[in-house]
Scaffold this active site. Sequence first.
Site, PDB file in Angstrom:
ATOM      1  N   GLU A   1       0.863  -1.190   0.000  1.00 41.29           N
ATOM      2  CA  GLU A   1       0.000   0.000   0.000  1.00 41.29           C
ATOM      3  C   GLU A   1       0.890   1.228   0.000  1.00 41.29           C
ATOM      4  O   GLU A   1       1.925   1.239   0.675  1.00 41.29           O
ATOM      5  CB  GLU A   1      -0.841   0.046   1.278  1.00 41.29           C
ATOM      6  CG  GLU A   1      -1.984  -0.930   1.269  1.00 41.29           C
ATOM      7  CD  GLU A   1      -2.831  -0.801   2.528  1.00 41.29           C
ATOM      8  OE1 GLU A   1      -3.663  -1.685   2.737  1.00 41.29           O
ATOM      9  OE2 GLU A   1      -2.652   0.176   3.283  1.00 41.29           O
TER      10      GLU A   1
ATOM     11  N   TYR B   1       7.508   1.589  -7.837  1.00 40.34           N
ATOM     12  CA  TYR B   1       6.703   0.362  -7.960  1.00 40.34           C
ATOM     13  C   TYR B   1       6.278   0.136  -9.411  1.00 40.34           C
ATOM     14  O   TYR B   1       6.344  -0.984  -9.917  1.00 40.34           O
ATOM     15  CB  TYR B   1       5.480   0.430  -7.046  1.00 40.34           C
ATOM     16  CG  TYR B   1       5.825   0.639  -5.581  1.00 40.34           C
ATOM     17  CD1 TYR B   1       6.928   0.013  -5.019  1.00 40.34           C
ATOM     18  CD2 TYR B   1       5.063   1.463  -4.762  1.00 40.34           C
ATOM     19  CE1 TYR B   1       7.262   0.207  -3.685  1.00 40.34           C
ATOM     20  CE2 TYR B   1       5.383   1.663  -3.426  1.00 40.34           C
ATOM     21  CZ  TYR B   1       6.490   1.037  -2.899  1.00 40.34           C
ATOM     22  OH  TYR B   1       6.825   1.235  -1.588  1.00 40.34           O
TER      23      TYR B   1
HETATM   24  C1  LIG Z   1      10.702   5.328  -2.450  1.00 40.57           C
HETATM   25  C2  LIG Z   1      12.229   5.178  -2.265  1.00 40.57           C
HETATM   26  C3  LIG Z   1      12.516   3.880  -1.497  1.00 40.57           C
HETATM   27  C4  LIG Z   1      12.873   5.088  -3.676  1.00 40.57           C
HETATM   28  O1  LIG Z   1      14.274   4.868  -3.496  1.00 40.57           O
HETATM   29  P1  LIG Z   1      15.366   5.547  -4.453  1.00 40.57           P
HETATM   30  O2  LIG Z   1      16.654   4.877  -4.213  1.00 40.57           O
HETATM   31  O3  LIG Z   1      15.309   7.018  -4.282  1.00 40.57           O
HETATM   32  O4  LIG Z   1      14.759   5.187  -5.893  1.00 40.57           O
HETATM   33  P2  LIG Z   1      15.598   4.860  -7.224  1.00 40.57           P
HETATM   34  O5  LIG Z   1      16.716   5.824  -7.369  1.00 40.57           O
HETATM   35  O6  LIG Z   1      15.925   3.414  -7.238  1.00 40.57           O
HETATM   36  O7  LIG Z   1      14.499   5.165  -8.336  1.00 40.57           O
HETATM   37  C5  LIG Z   1      13.534   4.186  -8.713  1.00 40.57           C
HETATM   38  C6  LIG Z   1      12.611   4.781  -9.761  1.00 40.57           C
HETATM   39  O8  LIG Z   1      11.792   5.787  -9.153  1.00 40.57           O
HETATM   40  C7  LIG Z   1      12.015   7.039  -9.792  1.00 40.57           C
HETATM   41  N1  LIG Z   1      12.040   8.069  -8.763  1.00 40.57           N
HETATM   42  C8  LIG Z   1      12.844   8.135  -7.683  1.00 40.57           C
HETATM   43  N2  LIG Z   1      12.585   9.239  -6.985  1.00 40.57           N
HETATM   44  C9  LIG Z   1      11.595   9.893  -7.644  1.00 40.57           C
HETATM   45  C10 LIG Z   1      10.898  11.095  -7.416  1.00 40.57           C
HETATM   46  N3  LIG Z   1      11.158  11.875  -6.354  1.00 40.57           N
HETATM   47  N4  LIG Z   1       9.930  11.443  -8.293  1.00 40.57           N
HETATM   48  C11 LIG Z   1       9.645  10.670  -9.365  1.00 40.57           C
HETATM   49  N5  LIG Z   1      10.287   9.505  -9.636  1.00 40.57           N
HETATM   50  C12 LIG Z   1      11.238   9.137  -8.784  1.00 40.57           C
HETATM   51  C13 LIG Z   1      13.354   6.925 -10.485  1.00 40.57           C
HETATM   52  O9  LIG Z   1      13.433   7.774 -11.607  1.00 40.57           O
HETATM   53  C14 LIG Z   1      13.360   5.468 -10.883  1.00 40.57           C
HETATM   54  O10 LIG Z   1      12.589   5.246 -12.041  1.00 40.57           O
HETATM   55  P3  LIG Z   1      13.245   4.674 -13.411  1.00 40.57           P
HETATM   56  O11 LIG Z   1      13.921   3.395 -13.045  1.00 40.57           O
HETATM   57  O12 LIG Z   1      12.076   4.522 -14.299  1.00 40.57           O
HETATM   58  O13 LIG Z   1      14.222   5.748 -13.805  1.00 40.57           O
HETATM   59  C15 LIG Z   1      12.841   6.415  -1.556  1.00 40.57           C
HETATM   60  O14 LIG Z   1      12.422   7.577  -2.228  1.00 40.57           O
HETATM   61  C16 LIG Z   1      12.455   6.522  -0.094  1.00 40.57           C
HETATM   62  O15 LIG Z   1      13.110   5.963   0.790  1.00 40.57           O
HETATM   63  N6  LIG Z   1      11.383   7.288   0.186  1.00 40.57           N
HETATM   64  C17 LIG Z   1      10.944   7.506   1.582  1.00 40.57           C
HETATM   65  C18 LIG Z   1      10.292   6.294   2.172  1.00 40.57           C
HETATM   66  C19 LIG Z   1       9.079   5.873   1.376  1.00 40.57           C
HETATM   67  O16 LIG Z   1       8.277   6.694   0.928  1.00 40.57           O
HETATM   68  N7  LIG Z   1       8.902   4.549   1.206  1.00 40.57           N
HETATM   69  C20 LIG Z   1       7.781   3.967   0.489  1.00 40.57           C
HETATM   70  C21 LIG Z   1       6.599   3.834   1.388  1.00 40.57           C
HETATM   71  S1  LIG Z   1       5.247   3.017   0.538  1.00 40.57           S
END
Ligand SMILES: CC(C)(COP(=O)(O)OP(=O)(O)OC[C@H]1O[C@@H](n2cnc3c(N)ncnc32)[C@H](O)[C@@H]1OP(=O)(O)O)[C@@H](O)C(=O)NCCC(=O)NCCS
Length: 152
Positions: free
Chosen positions: A104, A116
């Site tokens: 979720e 995702y």
């Molecule tokens: C969600 C999270 C785990 C993603 O980790 P990350 O290491 O920053 O993500 P990645 O660098 O691997 O990017 C994965 C994809 O998401 C996209 N993405 C990452 N940050 C983004 C942003 N701020 N806006 C839009 N797209 C984004 C990337 O472009 C990539 O897509 P692609 O492969 O098509 O280019 C990280 O942002 C996080 O820890 N967020 C806070 C905790 C959270 O919200 N967890 C999820 C709860 S459901």
Amino acid sequence: MNISIVPMAEDHLDAIWHIEQQAHSHPWKESMIRELNSRCAIHHSLLCNGWVAGYFYAQNVVGEITLLNIAIAPELQGNGLGKQLLQFLLDYGEEQSAESIWLEVRESNLAARHLYQSLDFNEIDRRIGYYPSNNGKEDAIIMSCYLSGFSF
Ligand SMILES: CC(C)(COP(=O)(O)OP(=O)(O)OC[C@H]1O[C@@H](n2cnc3c(N)ncnc32)[C@H](O)[C@@H]1OP(=O)(O)O)[C@@H](O)C(=O)NCCC(=O)NCCS
């Protein structure tokens, strides 16, 4: 960077609790973060040069995996680590012959939703006004991904 993904261990928990508070708009309670032995837990940590840089909490209940929490340390976000960690869970699920992964996510969490979708999770349903938010309430989007290794 030397990256490894390993089962979550007791000595990762201080760093995980620190990241949890920094990364999430609505962090888990510390007691939940420190609970390693919940039923069917398959929690893992992502280590960068030996340091905890991210983690997921998940459970595998008879082949249905639920991703409960995933985060990457804010200063390391946007470098592909979140995708690497989630791909690990997908591969792990395949190896375990799991059927599907469910999660979720807050509607406003565009970074997570993008992550995702980039790994073929699909929106299945919504819980309207499920989460408290800074502006009142927001929807929970329920997403799932079916794993190809599953067989009846
Ligand atoms: C969600 C999270 C785990 C993603 O980790 P990350 O290491 O920053 O993500 P990645 O660098 O691997 O990017 C994965 C994809 O998401 C996209 N993405 C990452 N940050 C983004 C942003 N701020 N806006 C839009 N797209 C984004 C990337 O472009 C990539 O897509 P692609 O492969 O098509 O280019 C990280 O942002 C996080 O820890 N967020 C806070 C905790 C959270 O919200 N967890 C999820 C709860 S459901």
